[in-house]
Design a protein around this motif. Structure first.
Motif, PDB file in Angstrom:
ATOM      1  N   PRO C   9       0.816  -1.230   0.000  1.00  0.00           N
ATOM      2  CA  PRO C   9       0.000   0.000   0.000  1.00  0.00           C
ATOM      3  C   PRO C   9       0.843   1.271   0.000  1.00  0.00           C
ATOM      4  O   PRO C   9       0.319   2.347  -0.275  1.00  0.00           O
ATOM      5  CB  PRO C   9      -0.816  -0.113   1.296  1.00  0.00           C
ATOM      6  CG  PRO C   9      -0.091  -1.060   2.146  1.00  0.00           C
ATOM      7  CD  PRO C   9       0.818  -1.897   1.293  1.00  0.00           C
ATOM      8  N   LEU C  13       0.619   5.170  -2.105  1.00  0.00           N
ATOM      9  CA  LEU C  13       0.503   6.300  -1.186  1.00  0.00           C
ATOM     10  C   LEU C  13       1.596   7.317  -1.479  1.00  0.00           C
ATOM     11  O   LEU C  13       1.353   8.545  -1.457  1.00  0.00           O
ATOM     12  CB  LEU C  13       0.605   5.792   0.254  1.00  0.00           C
ATOM     13  CG  LEU C  13       0.101   6.760   1.333  1.00  0.00           C
ATOM     14  CD1 LEU C  13      -1.386   6.995   1.165  1.00  0.00           C
ATOM     15  CD2 LEU C  13       0.384   6.213   2.719  1.00  0.00           C
ATOM     16  N   SER C  42       3.800  -1.595  -7.011  1.00  0.00           N
ATOM     17  CA  SER C  42       2.996  -2.273  -5.996  1.00  0.00           C
ATOM     18  C   SER C  42       2.625  -3.673  -6.473  1.00  0.00           C
ATOM     19  O   SER C  42       2.675  -4.646  -5.712  1.00  0.00           O
ATOM     20  CB  SER C  42       1.746  -1.435  -5.732  1.00  0.00           C
ATOM     21  OG  SER C  42       0.990  -1.979  -4.707  1.00  0.00           O
ATOM     22  N   SER C 128      -4.281   2.777  -2.949  1.00  0.00           N
ATOM     23  CA  SER C 128      -3.663   2.612  -1.631  1.00  0.00           C
ATOM     24  C   SER C 128      -4.716   2.233  -0.594  1.00  0.00           C
ATOM     25  O   SER C 128      -4.513   1.313   0.220  1.00  0.00           O
ATOM     26  CB  SER C 128      -2.974   3.917  -1.249  1.00  0.00           C
ATOM     27  OG  SER C 128      -2.313   3.766  -0.039  1.00  0.00           O
TER      28      SER C 128
END
Lengths: 101, 249, 665
Positions: C9, C13, C42, C128
């Motif tokens: 996450p 972000l 990610s 996120s």
């Protein structure tokens, strides 16, 4: 044998009341001030009476301090009166009512 | 047991009666005299009466101080101020602008007196004797006893009162000075004083120190408004006051 | 490798933070590429963590990572941290994967938008939040993500906030979600009250001490939260209006990821549902009903995105049906495959809308197949996949759900089978209207003196009379569509690559969980440690499973054939587009009449009467009271010092009287 304390105290109370009523009734600032002095004097008389009655010099000490403070108060009070009323025709307390709501 | 004046010895009783009457008459005279000078004189009379009663009660030193400080200094100060402000300024004692004031004052006075009289019939527990010491029976004079107590037990209050007196003197000087707040008259004010002759007042000051009346203040402000930008020039005169516009700070 | 879980996450972000600070400076298209790269990173991290988890023995595939102690109140200790297990990793994998593709697609789709960086900022924040939601190690973390995606959903639906319809659609989504969130919150309170913890594993370990009624209450409250987020009956109408957002948003949030959060939650709390079968009944029935209702509504819509929206609602109903009957693996399986083909459908729709200059009405399209071969081809794949035609992904996942429904109750199976036919039918209708037949947009543009609306009158009439979509864009000017002739063509590679990749997944996505043989059910074995076996195992032999598969295939083909025969050439067929369905069973309409208007009226009443009279009146009343009392009491302030002294004297008298009264009493 001297006069009983009750008479002194009564005299003191009467003088005090005369001074108080005078303060409320008179409009001349200086006379009002004198009435305050009368009230102080009545209180002094009571103090002296108690000093004699209780055989305690503390009452006289209190009177001493009252005299000093009264002197200081008169000096400052009269200074204020002079400052305020120097330029005024009337010298009565009623002429000064700026704080009227 | 009702205390009675006759219980006293004759000299004592007479002294009390005469001095008491003098003090009372003096008090009434202060309140009732039309002329403040008379009031002041009556105050002296009352103070003398009380001084006699002080002596009668073994407070010789305070009696002397009473006469010297009160009658000699304070009342003289009163008279001095009366003269300074004008003896002729007297109040209309017969009239009362506030209708209820006089009535209520007398009523409250009587009430207070009655209450005191009521309360004086009681005997009050007074607690422990103070640390000041005996007034009589010490074998020393009143001045000795008083002085000893004052300069030992009450030394700190005594010193504090001396400071108070100094402050009062300084305060009196500050108050009695002419109210020149700034470093001195500005050029404009000086010129205006020369031109107008009267004391210098501006609108702000009139407001600040308690205006003589709202109308006068309004007039002064109107005069200022008329004056426009002529800073420092006299813009109007009312009742002997020259109004000028102060330069912007 | 598992310790890299916190990065999953974190990357989006960071992308969000960078775009907040410097998004405008990066500009178009750099901001988009940055956002895409972050989500891509990610995804890579997720793959790495996934691999790490995969290496472990099945019994040890659970890993808790605690970052810090978030807050402590009395006995409640909530830590910020993630729970890595097969369920969360499966979710994370498809969320990041699909999100990456949609980010890539958005770079092309949003090319001409002035708020380009802001769009990607929201997208990154959304991803996120979604990852926090699925990875969160306790209910509070999940709720944090839950609210995060809710907020992003609002921002993105109302992205073109200068359109009143978009702004109000955003508000609608917000309100419906809030209703659900209240359920989620209450469930959390109840969980804490009963178990003293909010950590998933602790809660599940203590379930034995919780009474059955409490468990049902918890499950139903959480389900209320899920109905809000996943647009189930009765909280679904916001999803249809959510189509006001840009099409990639519809694809990302309102098809592939966010709306599946509710299903994820149901699977996450499977230990609770195991112990509360009553709640399971409710979930299954509502899911089945939603599936059917959504499919019927989709049959009569004309807006391409509306068709897809109701299709999403219907498919989500399938997933809830599966979760309700205890077939969590089937639910997740359908969710995965649905993510592929629904994202594909939406991206294809976006491509079409782009090509048609922001036209969304299917009635004025047609004949695009030849002009947009890639879009058309992938759309066709998606249709067949969602319709359940073998061997596409939807066939396997939907078959799995239907099989479990049969094990639970034949009635539910019939409902699901009907829905399956309708699914194949309505998307076929959509496909036929858009891609085959005559090119109606040519005539529209050529003859309609600059406006595209001239020949679409019948459909438009139906739409404008539809209070279900009161703020639709029907009344809005055609905008860019109104000038010039159209030259529809396939978009650039950034938009076609995601289409192709998703089409590939839609075709072969079923491979992860093939029936017929125990060694094929990869997904089931993978998820088994978390959700356990299906609750109602039909205990069918391989032969019966094949029979069911054949029935499914026949149903799907029947739907396809029906669509083909009805809509190959026709444009308007009122007999199969009844107003009742077009206006969505009047559900939204009745909400509007019963709740919205009444509460608006109540708000008007309170603002007119309570606010202005009572509250304002009280405030003004006090002001008047003080002013009047001031007017009276100011006379006390005479300004005369003697008068004040009189007051002191009176005080003295009163004081003495008090002393006297004390003395003589």
């Amino acid at each position: 044998m001297s006069v009983p304390a009750d008479f002194y105290l009564t005299l003191s109370a009467v003088m005090f009341t005369i001074g108080a009523v005078g303060l409320l009734v008179r409009r001349n600032v200086l006379v009002m001030f004198m009435c305050v002095e009368l009230m102080l004097n009545a209180a002094n008389l009571a103090f002296i009476t108690f000093a004699r009655e209780l055989n305690d010099v503390g009452g006289q000490i209190a009177v001493f301090f009252v005299l000093v403070v009264a002197a200081a108060e008169v000096v400052v009070g009269l200074g204020i009166i002079v400052a305020i009323f120097r330029r005024r025709v009337g010298a009565t307390a009623d002429d000064v009512h700026v704080l009227k709501g | 047991m009702t205390p009675h004046l006759l219980a006293a010895t004759l000299p004592d009783g007479l002294t009390f009666a005469i001095a008491g009457v003098i003090a009372l008459v003096g008090s009434l005279g202060v309140v009732l005299s039309r002329n403040p000078v008379h009031s002041a004189l009556m105050l002296i009379m009352s103070l003398f009466g009380v001084a006699v009663l002080f002596v009668e009660q073994d407070a010789q030193f305070l009696a002397a101080v009473q006469v010297i400080v009160y009658a000699g200094a304070i009342v003289v100060l009163f008279l001095f101020v009366i003269m300074l402000l004008g003896v002729d300024r007297s109040e209309a004692i017969a009239t009362e602008p506030m209708p209820a004031q006089r009535l209520m004052a007398v009523g409250l006075g009587i009430l207070a007196l009655v209450e005191i009289a009521l309360l004086s019939r009681e005997r009050w527990p007074l607690g422990a004797h103070s640390v000041a010491g005996k007034a009589r029976g010490t074998g020393h004079s009143n001045v000795y006893v008083l002085g000893r107590s004052l300069f030992t037990t009450y030394l700190l209050p005594f010193e504090v009162t001396s400071a108070l007196l100094v402050i009062a003197v300084i305060g009196a000087i500050v108050l009695a000075r002419r109210p020149r707040t700034s470093a001195g008259p500005t050029e404009g004010e000086a010129a205006a004083a020369e031109a107008g002759g009267g004391p210098l007042v501006d609108a702000g000051e009139l407001v600040g120190s308690g205006a003589p009346s709202a109308e006068r203040r309004v007039e002064a402000e109107e005069a200022l408004a008329r004056a426009g930008d002529r800073i420092g020039e006299p813009v109007g005169e009312q009742e002997g006051l020259t109004v000028v516009r102060r330069p912007e700070q | 490798m598992l310790h890299a879980a916190f990065l999953i996450p974190l990357f989006p972000l960071v992308g969000f933070a960078v775009l907040v600070v410097g998004g405008r400076r990066l500009g178009n298209p750099l901001a988009g590429w940055l956002a895409t790269a972050m989500v891509g990173l990610s995804f890579v991290t997720t793959v790495v963590v996934f691999a790490g988890l995969f290496e472990r023995a099945p019994g040890r595939r659970s890993f808790t990572q605690t970052w810090w102690n978030w807050f402590s109140v009395d006995r409640l200790h909530v830590s910020a941290g993630v729970l890595v297990d097969p369920l969360s990793m499966t979710m994370a994998l498809f969320v990041t994967g699909v999100s990456t593709l949609i980010h890539l697609y958005s770079i092309g789709y949003m090319e001409h938008d002035e708020q380009f960086p802001k769009f990607f900022l929201y997208l990154n924040l959304f991803v996120s939040s979604m990852l926090l939601l699925v990875l969160g190690g306790n209910f509070v973390m999940t709720f944090l993500g839950w609210e995060g995606v809710g907020v992003c959903s609002y921002f993105l639906i109302a992205f073109w906030f200068d359109r009143p319809s978009a702004a109000s659609a955003g508000k609608k989504a917000m309100i419906f979600n809030r209703i659900g969130d209240a359920g989620f919150l209450l469930a959390m309170f109840l969980i804490y009250e009963r178990t003293g913890s909010l950590q998933y594993q602790t809660v599940f370990a203590r379930l034995g001490h919780v009474g059955g009624d409490s468990l049902v209450a918890i499950a139903l409250l959480l389900f209320l939260g899920a109905t809000g987020k996943s647009a189930q009956l009765p909280l679904y109408p916001w999803l249809a209006d959510a189509m006001e957002g840009p099409t990639p948003v519809s694809a990302l949030i309102h098809a592939a990821t966010m709306v599946t959060a509710g299903v994820y939650l149901m699977c996450r709390i499977s230990p609770i549902l195991h112990l509360a079968p009553d709640a399971g009944h409710v979930i299954a029935i509502i899911g089945g009903a939603t599936a059917f209702v959504g499919a019927t509504i989709a049959c009569a819509q004309t807006d391409i995105k509306k068709i897809l929206a109701y299709s999403t609602i219907s498919q989500l109903g399938y997933m809830f049906m599966a979760a309700g009957v205890g077939a969590y693996v089937a639910a997740i399986f359908l969710m995965l495959t649905h993510a592929f083909y629904k994202a594909l459908l939406f991206l294809g729709a976006g491509s079409v809308i782009h090509a048609m200059n922001d036209e969304q009405n299917t009635k004025v399209m047609g004949g695009l197949r030849a002009l947009m071969p890639i879009t058309g081809g992938t759309f066709l794949v998606a249709w067949l996949a969602i319709g359940g035609v073998p061997p596409f992904a939807g066939f396997w996942s939907k078959g799995d759900v239907l099989l479990n429904a049969w094990g639970y109750s034949p009635a539910l199976y019939v409902l699901g089978a009907l829905t399956a036919v309708l699914t194949a039918y309505y998307l076929g209708r959509c496909y036929m209207l858009v891609f085959s037949g005559k090119a109606r947009w040519v005539e529209a543009r050529a003859t309609g003196d600059g406006t595209s609306r001239g020949h679409a009158e019948p459909a438009l009439e139906a739409d404008t009379s539809n209070p279900n979509v009161p703020h639709e864009r029907i009344a809005a000017p055609a905008g860019p569509a109104s000038h010039g002739r159209l030259h529809p063509h396939d978009p650039g590679w950034v938009m076609t690559v995601p289409l192709v990749v998703l089409a590939f997944c839609s075709v072969f996505g079923g491979l992860i969980n093939l029936p017929f043989h125990p060694s094929f059910v990869f997904l089931e074995r993978w998820l088994n440690p978390v959700v356990g076996r299906a609750l109602f195992n039909p205990h069918l032999g391989a032969g019966s499973e094949i029979i069911f598969a054949v029935i499914d295939a026949v149903l799907a083909l029947f739907g396809v054939a029906l669509a083909y025969s009805l809509w190959r050439t026709a444009v308007y067929r009122r007999e199969v587009e009844p107003t009742f369905l077009e206006r969505a069973w009047f559900i939204d309409w009745s909400y509007d009449r019963l709740l919205a208007r009444n509460s608006t009226r109540m708000a008007a009443f309170t603002s007119a009467v309570v606010e202005s009279r009572v509250i304002d009146g009280a405030v003004n009343g006090f002001a008047v009271l003080w002013r009047r009392s001031g007017t009276v009491l100011r006379r006390v302030q005479t300004g005369y010092v003697r008068n004040y002294a009189l007051g002191i004297m009176a005080g003295l008298v009163v004081l003495l009287a008090w002393v006297a009264s004390r003395t003589f009493s």
